[in-house]
Enzyme design. Structure first.
Site, PDB file in Angstrom:
ATOM      1  N   GLU A  43     -12.316  -8.667  -5.105  1.00 19.68           N
ATOM      2  CA  GLU A  43     -11.428  -8.744  -3.943  1.00 19.68           C
ATOM      3  C   GLU A  43     -10.153  -9.519  -4.272  1.00 19.68           C
ATOM      4  OE1 GLU A  43     -11.697 -10.326   0.717  1.00 19.68           O
ATOM      5  OE2 GLU A  43     -13.050 -11.134  -0.805  1.00 19.68           O
ATOM      6  N   LYS A 116     -10.394  -4.259   6.077  1.00 19.09           N
ATOM      7  CA  LYS A 116     -11.589  -5.079   6.300  1.00 19.09           C
ATOM      8  C   LYS A 116     -11.844  -5.296   7.791  1.00 19.09           C
ATOM      9  CE  LYS A 116     -13.424  -9.490   4.501  1.00 19.09           C
ATOM     10  NZ  LYS A 116     -13.072 -10.591   3.573  1.00 19.09           N
ATOM     11  N   CYS A 153     -16.196  -7.949   0.989  1.00 15.69           N
ATOM     12  CA  CYS A 153     -16.702  -9.307   1.091  1.00 15.69           C
ATOM     13  C   CYS A 153     -17.480  -9.579   2.380  1.00 15.69           C
ATOM     14  CB  CYS A 153     -15.566 -10.304   0.914  1.00 15.69           C
ATOM     15  SG  CYS A 153     -16.134 -11.957   0.417  1.00 15.69           S
TER      16      CYS A 153
END
Length: 290
Positions: A43, A116, A153
């Site tokens: 990431e 995200k 993540c």
């Protein structure tokens, strides 16, 4: 048989962004030399993990998707090596900022663009200051080699993310990550918990899971974090079959027969026996009274 070889990587990031890009390219080339067709980098690897601190200067790091030289570099690499690459980047779109990822196919084309969904907010992980919640929905990228789901993540802690991507046809799940020590609690080591959650996604959805983390110590004016690596690959039963250590740059690879995995999912009947009408509680933040 449809055998696909995948790779997870991990590396140190510094404020020398050109060096970060070069190091990432070297890892992709190493993975390609080992036969990997889909290669995962960590990431936000263009820079250190700037979310460790709250500082408005870091908004200047964001770039739009269109005309993004960072992404274009890896498009050229994907095209040259004929590999699929998920590439994480800090995105600006108008007045909004996102923690985003594009999947580059083996011809360099962008085949998905995901923002995200789950944004953490904790000491050392101040992502809500920088990123708006993603508005793209979970996606499946149809690459030359496989249909893959890629989330980012904090998304990996949510079973809803994994199940949504597999319901949309993902044959493998990829999670680029930046996780390590907790500035608020020096005694907390989340490494095994982090892995076990994603192993659970693999086991429950019966698809391989590939996770890439960063390594090394990163320091700001008033904080320091050590990222614990441990990038890993799990098979479609949740078993860890490859794992990097906590401190070294690494490339790890594994091969999967995706037809075999599909047959395994069919045999178990997990998706046949789902009862969506009974899952209303997860559509609300509070399930009280549901």
């Amino acid at each position: 048989m449809r055998n696909i070889k995948v790779a997870a990587t991990q590396m140190v990031c510094t404020w020398d962004t050109a060096n970060n890009i070069q190091r990432a390219e070297e890892q992709v080339r190493k993975a390609h030399q080992q036969g990997a067709q889909i290669i995962l980098l960590q990431e936000l690897f263009e820079t250190p993990y700037f979310c460790q601190e709250v500082d408005a200067k870091h908004f200047k790091l964001a770039k739009p998707l269109n005309g993004n030289k960072f992404i274009e570099h890896f498009q050229g690499l994907a095209r040259e090596l004929e590999v699929a690459l998920p590439i994480s980047f800090f995105e600006i779109d108008g007045n909004n900022y996102f923690n985003s990822i594009v999947v580059l196919d083996a011809d360099g084309a962008i085949v998905s663009h995901y923002r995200k969904v789950h944004i953490p907010d904790a000491v050392g992980y101040y992502e809500k200051y920088y990123f708006s919640p993603g508005d793209t929905g979970f996606q499946v990228a149809k690459t030359r080699y496989a249909d893959i789901g890629v989330a980012i993540c904090w998304d990996q802690w949510f079973p809803e993310s994994a199940r949504s991507m597999v319901l949309k046809g993902a044959e493998m799940l990829f999670y680029p990550t930046a996780i390590g020590s907790e500035p608020s609690d020096a005694n907390l080591d989340s490494r095994e918990h982090w892995q076990q959650v994603m192993q659970g996604h693999a086991a429950a959805n019966m698809v391989p899971v590939i996770a890439s983390n960063r390594i090394g110590e990163e320091t700001t004016s008033d904080s320091s974090m050590t990222f614990y690596g441990s990038s890993f690959i799990a098979d479609y039963t949740g078993k860890k079959i490859e794992e990097a250590d906590q401190t070294s740059e690494a490339v790890i690879c594994a091969s999967f027969d995706l037809d075999e995995a599909q047959e395994y999912r069919r045999t178990w009947g997990i998706f046949r026996d789902r009862r969506p009408s009974q899952y209303t509680a997860i559509n609300r933040l509070s399930a009280v009274g549901v």
